[in-house]
Enzyme design. Structure first.
Site, short mmCIF file in Angstrom:
data_model
loop_
_atom_site.label_atom_id
_atom_site.label_comp_id
_atom_site.label_asym_id
_atom_site.label_seq_id
_atom_site.Cartn_x
_atom_site.Cartn_y
_atom_site.Cartn_z
N CYS A 1 17.50 44.04 -22.75
CA CYS A 1 17.51 45.16 -23.69
C CYS A 1 17.91 46.49 -23.07
O CYS A 1 18.10 47.48 -23.78
CB CYS A 1 16.14 45.30 -24.36
SG CYS A 1 14.84 45.88 -23.25
N LYS B 1 2.59 4.77 1.02
CA LYS B 1 2.95 5.37 2.31
C LYS B 1 2.49 6.83 2.30
O LYS B 1 3.12 7.69 1.68
CB LYS B 1 4.46 5.29 2.53
CG LYS B 1 4.90 5.80 3.90
CD LYS B 1 6.39 5.61 4.08
CE LYS B 1 6.83 6.05 5.46
NZ LYS B 1 6.61 7.50 5.69
N ASP C 1 1.72 10.62 3.38
CA ASP C 1 2.52 11.62 4.07
C ASP C 1 1.60 12.42 4.99
O ASP C 1 1.06 13.45 4.62
CB ASP C 1 3.20 12.54 3.05
CG ASP C 1 4.36 13.29 3.66
OD1 ASP C 1 4.73 12.98 4.80
OD2 ASP C 1 4.89 14.20 2.99
N GLU D 1 0.84 -1.20 0.00
CA GLU D 1 0.00 0.00 0.00
C GLU D 1 0.88 1.25 0.00
O GLU D 1 2.03 1.21 0.45
CB GLU D 1 -0.94 0.01 1.21
CG GLU D 1 -0.26 -0.13 2.55
CD GLU D 1 -1.25 -0.45 3.67
OE1 GLU D 1 -2.16 0.37 3.87
OE2 GLU D 1 -1.10 -1.50 4.30
#
Length: 787
Positions: A421, A126, A128, A124
């Site tokens: 420029c 992981k 956060d 599965e």
């Protein structure tokens, strides 16, 4: 000094630094280094302790998990410790883990005549987020706790009860009288974006990433705040349990799902470690499509009896491992800040970094967006910074590690002159228009005023003009555009249509065939749709969808170019600022010249027509008065004024007696109306807007036209996977031509999903929601039937 003494000093330094990071991560929820940096420090400490086992102490970070619980919450003692997982960073790490599992179970390793003893694993993603423990007694949720240091956590019962996908009572039957569920509290990407947008709007603190947002939301003393945050639970296991449970981890999670606890939709079984690696690669390829952030994949020995046999190390189980993805966040040094000039003249700060590997790619540059972002980050040249890269997104700097700032760090300053420029650089102004007044404030963007006289702006304007979704001129890559501009063969997009064989043939890399092919591609682009042409012009704030809206609504270039801002705001999703950008672009004399030259040089728009019937007589006098932003005149007042005076002219010419005698409008609003129309500029502008509405057939007195409904009007379709018979762009255009809206994500409001080979999470979501799904052959047949 001996090696042992040197090692002891380094071990002490590492322990101190890791404990500092643990405190910031677990207690304050304010980590100041990315996970990859923490992992490096931890691996170095573990390696040193393995070399010098006599230096290992019980209080070492390698012997326990996380930090202490906050004292503002009650504490909870975990009867079964909540341990963290060992990490695999390379494929060999996972292979070594599988070998240790077989050895621990005393299974044969395999030889030329067989694979040896195979072990089944559960797989599965992981997530956060923040690990939690949920205790159910007789099916009722009685306690929620954070992991804390793995032994003692914080009591967050009041907060977890507010999370909508956590059941307060278990569903069904068969659950043990006491059940401790473990899972991850996280925030989806969409929820995170909405939360940050709301926080910014309210002037509150924004969060760096979904993990910080979830942790900060879950650990609020006021549970009402937690309830307002888009938090979710994903269950991944069980701690304490008084009763019989399934014999495998996979079946255990399925039981939790049956009892009303959410589990990962990506949960799968793998019959060997090779299948685990295949799962890791598959999830990695789909990582950016997932609706939540993940940083790896978790593999667990599936058989719970085998888990018990394998047991635990000091801080982690021997039967599970987290195979981490390459870090998306890294630490490096900011060497310098340079300024680039974009298509609209915006001067953008770009960070030049000490090269560093992020998510498998060497990163040496990162965007800083604008000077407001530089100020927000507090970044200085010489700083140690955290840089992030996700998918194909341009690397960006997330923050500064202020503790590492050198004494000679330098502030970042915007150049006074354009670096390309030499023209002046001016700060943009934000004009807020409301109730007849304009409020001017400083914007976050600095611009070069050189326009197409600036080679950087000219190059970017032409690169955009020839791009696939614009004029689609194949063969005009960035390098060729640079040559054309540098040799002054092209000074505006219109000059592309005057290029000769000799001029192109003389360019570097061109021969006879490639020259003819490019000229043919330019010639083939002379008949664009109106929407493509408007998009190709590069009007600020006008993307592909807004260009389509302008073309479909107003029908031809002449009306789009003359439309007043107030008329443009009658179109859906066109607000004041976008309307003024469009009007300002077409009012510019230089832009008018370029457009005229394009048309004179053979560009012929193919699908011009009248104003869409949807907008014919779409206005009302009351709505018109509301758009004038007359102070103190709200919706009801505008409606009453319209009913009383019937026309704009009558209202403008009304004297004070006419106004003072009417009912339904307060005295302050009546005076505001009189003052507004006594201003000759305002009354003239109001009449000009009305005249244009009448000319375009959008006036309330115009003839209403019958709107013929398209077959897919009001429907939302989603395209996913690879389409083989036609491109995604063509499929999108076909659907939009039939009235459909083509969205990027699947929801309960989606009418149909078209799924080609390789379709992933969107197809799974469609199946879960019961949304109609067509393969490409059925899709083409449906298009043909509706065309």
């Amino acid at each position: 000094m001996t090696d042992a003494q040197t090692a002891a000093e380094r071990i002490a330094e590492l322990r101190s630094e890791i404990e500092h990071h643990n405190y910031r991560y677990y207690v304050l929820d304010e980590p100041n280094v990315p996970d990859a940096e923490y992992d490096r420090l931890f691996r170095e400490l573990r390696a040193l302790e393995e070399e010098h086992p006599q230096l290992v102490t019980p209080e070492s970070p390698t012997q326990r998990v996380g930090g202490e619980a906050l004292t503002v919450f009650g504490t909870v003692k975990h009867e079964v410790p909540m341990l963290s997982l060992g990490n695999a960073f390379e494929e060999q790490d996972l292979v070594d883990f599988a070998r240790r599992v077989r050895e621990g179970l005393d299974l044969p390793a395999g030889d030329l005549f067989g694979d040896g003893g195979k072990v089944e694993y559960s797989c599965e993603p992981k997530l956060d987020g923040l690990a939690v423990s949920l205790l159910y007694e007789n099916g009722q949720l009685v306690r929620g706790a954070t992991r804390g240091d793995g032994t003692t956590g914080e009591d967050i019962t009041a907060n977890v009860r507010t999370i909508r996908n956590i059941p307060l009572k278990l569903h069904g039957t068969g659950w043990p009288p006491v059940l401790e569920v473990r899972g991850e509290i996280f925030m989806s990407k969409a929820g995170f974006e909405k939360l940050n947008a709301r926080q910014a709007e309210l002037g509150g603190k924004t969060f760096a990433n979904p993990r910080n947002a979830a942790a900060g939301s879950l650990r609020q003393l006021d549970s009402k705040i937690t309830a307002s945050r888009p938090l979710e639970l994903c269950s991944y296991g069980v701690g304490r349990s008084d009763g019989e449970l399934p014999k495998t981890h996979y079946d255990l999670l399925q039981a939790l799902k049956k009892w009303g606890l959410p589990i990962s939709r990506e949960l799968k079984k793998a019959n060997d470690i090779q299948a685990c690696l295949d799962y890791y690669r598959d999830i990695g390829a789909r990582r950016d499509e997932l609706p939540y952030e993940i940083d790896g994949v978790v593999f667990k020995v599936n058989d719970i009896g085998q888990q018990r046999e394998l047991g635990f190390r000091a801080r982690e189980p021997r039967w599970a491992i987290a195979h981490k993805f390459p870090a998306r966040e890294e630490v490096t040094e900011l060497l310098d800040v340079e300024f680039q000039v974009g298509r609209t003249g915006a001067i953008t700060p770009v960070a030049r970094l000490q090269p560093v590997q992020v998510a498998g790619v060497t990163v040496s540059n990162a965007t800083l967006h604008n000077m407001d972002e530089v100020a927000r980050l507090g970044v200085m040249i010489g700083d140690t910074v955290i840089v992030r890269r996700a998918g194909d997104v341009i690397p960006q700097i997330l923050g500064v590690i202020a503790d590492r700032r050198p004494s000679d760090a330098r502030e970042v300053h915007v150049p006074e002159r354009c670096p390309v420029c030499g023209s002046d650089v001016e700060r943009t102004q934000l004009i807020k228009r409301s109730k007849g007044r304009e409020t001017v404030s400083e914007g976050s963007i600095y611009r070069c005023v050189g326009r197409l006289a600036c080679q950087a702006q000219l190059k970017q304007a032409i690169i955009h003009f020839v791009s696939r979704r614009a004029m689609d001129i194949d063969g005009l890559g960035d390098k060729i555009v640079e040559q054309l501009v540098d040799r002054e063969l092209v000074r505006s997009p219109a000059d592309l249509y005057t290029l000769t064989y000799e001029q192109v043939f003389d360019l570097e890399g061109f021969a006879d065939l490639s020259t003819k092919n490019l000229l043919a591609s330019i010639d083939n682009s002379r008949k664009p749709t109106l929407a493509r042409f408007v998009y190709a012009l590069g009007i600020p704030e006008v993307g592909e969808e807004t260009a389509k809206l302008l073309a479909r609504s107003l029908g031809n270039l002449e009306r789009i170019s003359r439309a007043l801002p107030e008329v443009l705001t009658y179109l859906p999703d066109v607000g004041n600022e976008v309307a003024y950008e469009i009007h300002r672009f077409f009012s510019d004399e230089h832009n008018q010249t370029v457009i005229r030259q394009l048309l004179e040089r053979g560009v012929a728009l193919q699908d011009e027509g009248g104003v869409h019937p949807e907008y014919a007589a779409s206005t009302t006098l009351a709505g018109f008065l509301g758009k004038l932003d007359i102070p103190y005149v709200a919706v009801t007042g505008a409606k009453n004024l319209a009913e009383r005076f019937k026309s704009l002219d009558a209202l403008i010419e009304a004297d004070w007696l006419d106004l003072s005698a009417m009912k339904g409008v307060n005295e302050r609003a009546k005076r505001a109306v009189r003052e507004f129309f006594e201003d000759p500029d305002r009354s003239a502008k109001s009449r000009a807007i009305e005249a244009q509405l009448r000319e375009f057939g959008m006036h309330w007195e115009s003839e209403r036209k019958k709107v013929e409904g398209l077959p897919l009007t009001g429907q939302t379709w989603v395209l996913t996977g690879t389409l083989e018979a036609m491109s995604r762009d063509v499929a999108k255009e076909r659907l939009e031509a039939l009235g459909a809206k083509v969205a990027g994500s699947v929801s309960a409001k989606t009418n149909c999903v078209v799924a080609g080979p390789g379709a992933g999470s969107k197809l799974a979501k469609a199946s879960e929601l019961g949304v109609k799904v067509l393969d490409e052959n059925a899709f083409i047949a449906a298009l043909d039937a509706m065309s």
